[in-house]
Design an enzyme around this catalytic site. Structure first.
Site, PDB file in Angstrom:
ATOM      1  N   SER A 137       0.824  -1.175   0.081  1.00  0.00           N
ATOM      2  CA  SER A 137      -0.232  -0.024   0.092  1.00  0.00           C
ATOM      3  C   SER A 137       0.997   1.406  -0.003  1.00  0.00           C
ATOM      4  CB  SER A 137      -0.758   0.047   1.401  1.00  0.00           C
ATOM      5  OG  SER A 137      -1.498   1.251   1.355  1.00  0.00           O
ATOM      6  N   TYR A 150      -2.336  -1.671  10.138  1.00  0.00           N
ATOM      7  CA  TYR A 150      -2.269  -1.445   8.651  1.00  0.00           C
ATOM      8  C   TYR A 150      -1.129  -1.201   8.208  1.00  0.00           C
ATOM      9  CZ  TYR A 150      -3.819  -1.069   3.891  1.00  0.00           C
ATOM     10  OH  TYR A 150      -3.596  -0.742   2.522  1.00  0.00           O
TER      11      TYR A 150
END
Length: 260
Positions: A137, A150
């Site tokens: 990401s 995350y």
């Protein structure tokens, strides 16, 4: 590396993973996917019978062991691993994150990636080389307020990618990470809704802030991720390894809160 080998896409029965799996199949690979949701796997078997599918929770080491046994028995080897499976984790201030939510995010987004890679590498070595593609990401390049578990996993993914590229390069195995920005679809919609609830804002206000974080003011599409994964798996990407490739319209910041 010709497109005649076997590709495993984790979390590949829906969402981004399914788009990647279908693109790889079109490109000539034999494709196998795994997913933790039995209903999702069964639906894929009905709609895409040419794609192999296994129910497996990648956070469970025993399940991953069985998954790779099945791939070996069914396909006889592996040439490409796409570590796509992951969860968004909680949206909350650090002091409000439930430790169980932290542990679950680490279990899926980091431990699962390690388990799958650990079993895949001997198969890739026997094949004489291959490609590992980690879906990370753009959170791996920045801090990301309210998304600590995350973000920690995605930073770890980049470290793992670069380390494995060094370890595995002599065996002809390339390791890269794709770092998408916000990808259009239900998952980012859910993140935005939770973020809005946490900040006391509307979902549209949060969406506008997310768009401002990108120089191009866009969310990327799942097909954009699939296109890059296909490139990295192909001969066209044969000299690329150890890279964390942003795919986000150039993210300027993940803390660009201009809502004063």
């Amino acid at each position: 590396m010709s497109n005649t080998g076997v590709v495993l896409v984790t979390g590949g029965a829906s969402g981004i993973g399914l788009v990647i799996a279908r693109r790889m199949r079109v490109d000539g690979f034999a494709v196998h996917v795994c997913d933790a949701a039995p209903a999702t796997v069964e639906a894929l078997r009905s709609t895409d019978p040419d794609i192999g599918a296994t129910v497996a929770d990648i956070a469970d080491l025993g399940a991953v062991d069985k998954l790779f046994d099945e791939i070996q028995q069914r396909h006889g080897g592996l040439r490409v691993l796409v570590n796509n499976a992951g969860i968004a984790g909680p949206t909350a201030a650090i002091e409000e994150i439930d430790p169980q939510d932290w542990e679950k995010t680490i279990a899926v987004d980091l431990n699962g990636q390690f388990y799958c890679t650990r079993f895949a590498v001997p198969m890739l070595k026997r094949a004489g080389g291959g490609s590992i593609i980690n879906i990370a990401s753009n959170a791996a390049f920045f801090g990301f307020p309210l998304r600590a578990p995350y973000t920690a996993c995605k930073w770890a993914t980049i470290g793992l990618t670069k380390t494995l590229a060094m370890e595995l390069g002599p065996f002809g195995i390339r390791v890269n990470a794709i770092c998408p920005g916000s990808v259009k679809g239900p998952r980012i919609d859910g993140v935005i809704e939770r973020d809005a609830a946490e900040r006391g804002m509307t979902a549209q206000q949060i969406r506008d802030v997310y768009l401002r974080q990108s120089s191009m003011r866009i969310f990327v599409g799942a097909e954009d991720v699939a296109n890059l994964a296909a490139f990295l798996a192909s001969d066209a990407g044969a000299a690329i390894s150890g890279q964390a490739l942003g795919l986000d319209g150039h993210t300027e910041s993940l803390s660009n809160w201009l809502d004063k």
